[in-house]
Enzyme design. Structure first.
Site, PDB file in Angstrom:
ATOM      1  N   CYS A 166       0.816  -1.230   0.000  1.00 31.27           N
ATOM      2  CA  CYS A 166       0.000   0.000   0.000  1.00 31.27           C
ATOM      3  C   CYS A 166       0.842   1.270   0.000  1.00 31.27           C
ATOM      4  CB  CYS A 166      -0.952  -0.015   1.184  1.00 31.27           C
ATOM      5  SG  CYS A 166      -2.003  -1.470   1.197  1.00 31.27           S
ATOM      6  N   HIS A 179      -2.983   7.173   1.836  1.00 31.73           N
ATOM      7  CA  HIS A 179      -3.506   5.874   1.429  1.00 31.73           C
ATOM      8  C   HIS A 179      -4.850   5.657   2.128  1.00 31.73           C
ATOM      9  CE1 HIS A 179      -4.163   1.726   0.868  1.00 31.73           C
ATOM     10  NE2 HIS A 179      -3.759   1.362   2.070  1.00 31.73           N
ATOM     11  N   ASN A 188     -10.195  -0.137   0.503  1.00 26.67           N
ATOM     12  CA  ASN A 188      -8.738  -0.026   0.402  1.00 26.67           C
ATOM     13  C   ASN A 188      -8.298  -0.680  -0.914  1.00 26.67           C
ATOM     14  OD1 ASN A 188      -5.975  -0.501   0.588  1.00 26.67           O
ATOM     15  ND2 ASN A 188      -6.025  -1.097   2.745  1.00 26.67           N
TER      16      ASN A 188
HETATM   17  N1  COA Z   1     -18.082  -7.579  11.329  1.00 29.30           N
HETATM   18  C1  COA Z   1     -18.487  -7.700  12.603  1.00 29.30           C
HETATM   19  N2  COA Z   1     -17.667  -7.972  13.617  1.00 29.30           N
HETATM   20  C2  COA Z   1     -16.353  -8.144  13.317  1.00 29.30           C
HETATM   21  C3  COA Z   1     -15.864  -8.040  12.012  1.00 29.30           C
HETATM   22  C4  COA Z   1     -16.785  -7.762  11.001  1.00 29.30           C
HETATM   23  N3  COA Z   1     -16.430  -7.637   9.719  1.00 29.30           N
HETATM   24  N4  COA Z   1     -14.527  -8.242  12.031  1.00 29.30           N
HETATM   25  C5  COA Z   1     -14.189  -8.461  13.311  1.00 29.30           C
HETATM   26  N5  COA Z   1     -15.301  -8.408  14.088  1.00 29.30           N
HETATM   27  C6  COA Z   1     -15.390  -8.593  15.539  1.00 29.30           C
HETATM   28  C7  COA Z   1     -14.209  -9.324  16.121  1.00 29.30           C
HETATM   29  O1  COA Z   1     -14.388 -10.714  16.043  1.00 29.30           O
HETATM   30  C8  COA Z   1     -14.228  -8.827  17.550  1.00 29.30           C
HETATM   31  O2  COA Z   1     -15.223  -9.518  18.262  1.00 29.30           O
HETATM   32  P1  COA Z   1     -14.995  -9.889  19.816  1.00 29.30           P
HETATM   33  O3  COA Z   1     -14.860  -8.571  20.517  1.00 29.30           O
HETATM   34  O4  COA Z   1     -16.220 -10.654  20.158  1.00 29.30           O
HETATM   35  O5  COA Z   1     -13.728 -10.683  19.854  1.00 29.30           O
HETATM   36  C9  COA Z   1     -14.710  -7.383  17.420  1.00 29.30           C
HETATM   37  O6  COA Z   1     -15.367  -7.309  16.147  1.00 29.30           O
HETATM   38  C10 COA Z   1     -13.592  -6.380  17.472  1.00 29.30           C
HETATM   39  O7  COA Z   1     -12.554  -6.814  16.600  1.00 29.30           O
HETATM   40  P2  COA Z   1     -11.236  -5.999  16.427  1.00 29.30           P
HETATM   41  O8  COA Z   1     -10.318  -6.742  15.503  1.00 29.30           O
HETATM   42  O9  COA Z   1     -10.727  -5.601  17.778  1.00 29.30           O
HETATM   43  O10 COA Z   1     -11.816  -4.681  15.699  1.00 29.30           O
HETATM   44  P3  COA Z   1     -11.084  -3.367  15.347  1.00 29.30           P
HETATM   45  O11 COA Z   1     -11.772  -2.230  15.953  1.00 29.30           O
HETATM   46  O12 COA Z   1      -9.583  -3.480  15.533  1.00 29.30           O
HETATM   47  O13 COA Z   1     -11.344  -3.269  13.780  1.00 29.30           O
HETATM   48  C11 COA Z   1     -10.190  -3.549  11.720  1.00 29.30           C
HETATM   49  C12 COA Z   1     -10.822  -4.252  12.899  1.00 29.30           C
HETATM   50  C13 COA Z   1      -9.620  -4.623  10.799  1.00 29.30           C
HETATM   51  C14 COA Z   1     -11.283  -2.783  10.988  1.00 29.30           C
HETATM   52  C15 COA Z   1      -9.084  -2.579  12.217  1.00 29.30           C
HETATM   53  O14 COA Z   1      -8.225  -3.247  13.092  1.00 29.30           O
HETATM   54  C16 COA Z   1      -8.307  -1.991  11.106  1.00 29.30           C
HETATM   55  O15 COA Z   1      -8.831  -1.289  10.278  1.00 29.30           O
HETATM   56  N6  COA Z   1      -6.971  -2.244  11.085  1.00 29.30           N
HETATM   57  C17 COA Z   1      -6.132  -1.744  10.030  1.00 29.30           C
HETATM   58  C18 COA Z   1      -6.281  -2.630   8.835  1.00 29.30           C
HETATM   59  C19 COA Z   1      -5.700  -2.026   7.602  1.00 29.30           C
HETATM   60  O16 COA Z   1      -5.943  -0.887   7.323  1.00 29.30           O
HETATM   61  N7  COA Z   1      -4.981  -2.839   6.858  1.00 29.30           N
HETATM   62  C20 COA Z   1      -4.414  -2.440   5.625  1.00 29.30           C
HETATM   63  C21 COA Z   1      -3.289  -1.496   5.838  1.00 29.30           C
HETATM   64  S1  COA Z   1      -2.592  -1.034   4.337  1.00 29.30           S
END
Ligand code: COA
Length: 320
Positions: free
Chosen positions: A111, A247, A277
């Site tokens: 990215c 990005h 993304n």
């Molecule tokens: N829908 C509903 N619930 C979801 C889910 C979805 N699509 N994905 C995960 N969950 C759940 C998890 O299982 C977790 O449940 P639990 O609390 O019962 O264990 C809860 O939601 C929280 O998960 P978590 O991973 O802590 O959420 P988060 O707030 O960190 O959000 C992302 C997850 C992936 C959106 C976030 O971490 C993120 O955007 N990270 C950066 C990713 C990125 O940009 N990558 C590319 C970089 S170039």
């Protein structure tokens, strides 16, 4: 000498998959995805390929720049998702465009790829080795996504963006880039020929695997840092920057970066709601949208900044 952007282009597939569509495939919902990421829809290829999207974006950029394909000396394609390993995407693009005088190669910095491609083109142009460069970010990420994994499939989309750079008299603007291979495990994708089982008998599927929280923390720390490093290197104040074109990974990441920099969020344009993304395509797609909407004015200072797998991150200053 410096490379100036004289044309931009973008292409996204027509087929839209919205959050409600995804909620029929995995256990998720529109509210959760919008709140955690800001994404509402993503465009997904049906008949397109990484090459075909790259070519469509490039044609627009070439048309806007008013050059002929034969004038292009260098084609750089940033991609992690080409369907074909050999020949490289840049040579396929060269063939389709009839850019017979160009040298082409691909670049993989995930990215951060478009920022690295921009810097690489600048290095060639400022050294006087080439005069006209076509840089493209093109991604068919839908091919790398496990559509049963709700933690990743909600985030990504397909598309391509392009820019033509021409060398002209002028001072070089700085760039700052970093890589940290030690933290590479946070965001991985195995190549197809590694697919199979590992020594523990677990599936090693060729899909993107991500530690979402680590990547989130990395982005909100490193992106403000690299922008501050860039501003210091350039010797200019943050108030002099008209737009920060980041990005487009997650709305909360962009907002957190603006907050840490104490900069006006209005200076951080976003289109991730529509496209998700698109990895190395996200910055040039946004740049092209702003360009075609007439939001970019001659003399404005922009910072483009990318971050992602590697881990890698970087920022470049440019004057429109
Ligand atoms: N829908 C509903 N619930 C979801 C889910 C979805 N699509 N994905 C995960 N969950 C759940 C998890 O299982 C977790 O449940 P639990 O609390 O019962 O264990 C809860 O939601 C929280 O998960 P978590 O991973 O802590 O959420 P988060 O707030 O960190 O959000 C992302 C997850 C992936 C959106 C976030 O971490 C993120 O955007 N990270 C950066 C990713 C990125 O940009 N990558 C590319 C970089 S170039």
């Amino acid at each position: 000498m410096i490379g100036k952007i004289c044309g931009t282009g973008a292409y996204v597939p027509a087929h839209v998959v919205d959050n409600h569509d995804l909620s029929r495939i995995v256990d998720t919902n529109d509210t959760w995805i919008r709140e955690r990421t800001g994404v509402a829809r993503r465009h997904i290829i049906e008949n397109d390929t990484t090459v075909s999207m790259a070519v469509k974006a490039a044609r627009q950029a070439i048309e806007q720049s008013g050059i002929s394909p034969e004038e292009i000396d260098l084609i750089l394609v940033s991609t992690i998702s080409s369907e074909v390993i050999l020949p490289c995407t840049a040579c396929e693009v060269q063939k389709e465009l009839g850019a017979v005088n160009a040298t082409g190669f691909d670049l993989n910095a995930a990215c951060t790829g478009f920022v690295f491609a921009y810097n690489t083109a600048q290095a060639y142009l400022t050294a006087g080795m080439y005069h006209t460069a076509l840089i493209i970010g093109a991604e068919s990420l839908s091919n790398l996504i496990n559509w049963k994994d709700r933690s990743t499939c909600i985030l990504f989309g397909d598309g391509a963006g392009a820019a033509v750079l021409r060398a002209e008299e002028g001072a070089v603007y700085p760039a700052v880039t970093h890589s940290d291979g030690l933290k590479g495990a946070a965001l991985t994708c195995m190549s197809r020929h590694r697919q199979g089982r590992n020594e523990e008998g677990e599936d090693m599927e060729s899909y993107m695997q991500m530690d979402g929280q680590s990547v989130f923390k990395f982005a909100v720390k490193k992106v403000p840092e690299v922008i501050e490093e860039l501003l210091e290197k350039a010797g200019i104040g943050i108030e002099e920057i008209d737009y920060f074109i980041l990005h487009q990974a997650n709305r909360r990441i962009v907002e957190a970066v603006a907050k840490r920099l104490k900069a006006d969020i209005e200076k951080f344009p976003m289109n991730l709601e529509e496209y998700g993304n698109t990895s190395s395509a996200s910055i040039p797609i946004l740049l092209d949208e702003m360009n075609r909407e007439g939001r970019l004015k001659k003399g404005q200072k922009l910072i483009i900044s990318g971050f992602g797998a590697g881990l890698s991150w970087g920022a470049s200053l440019l004057e429109w």
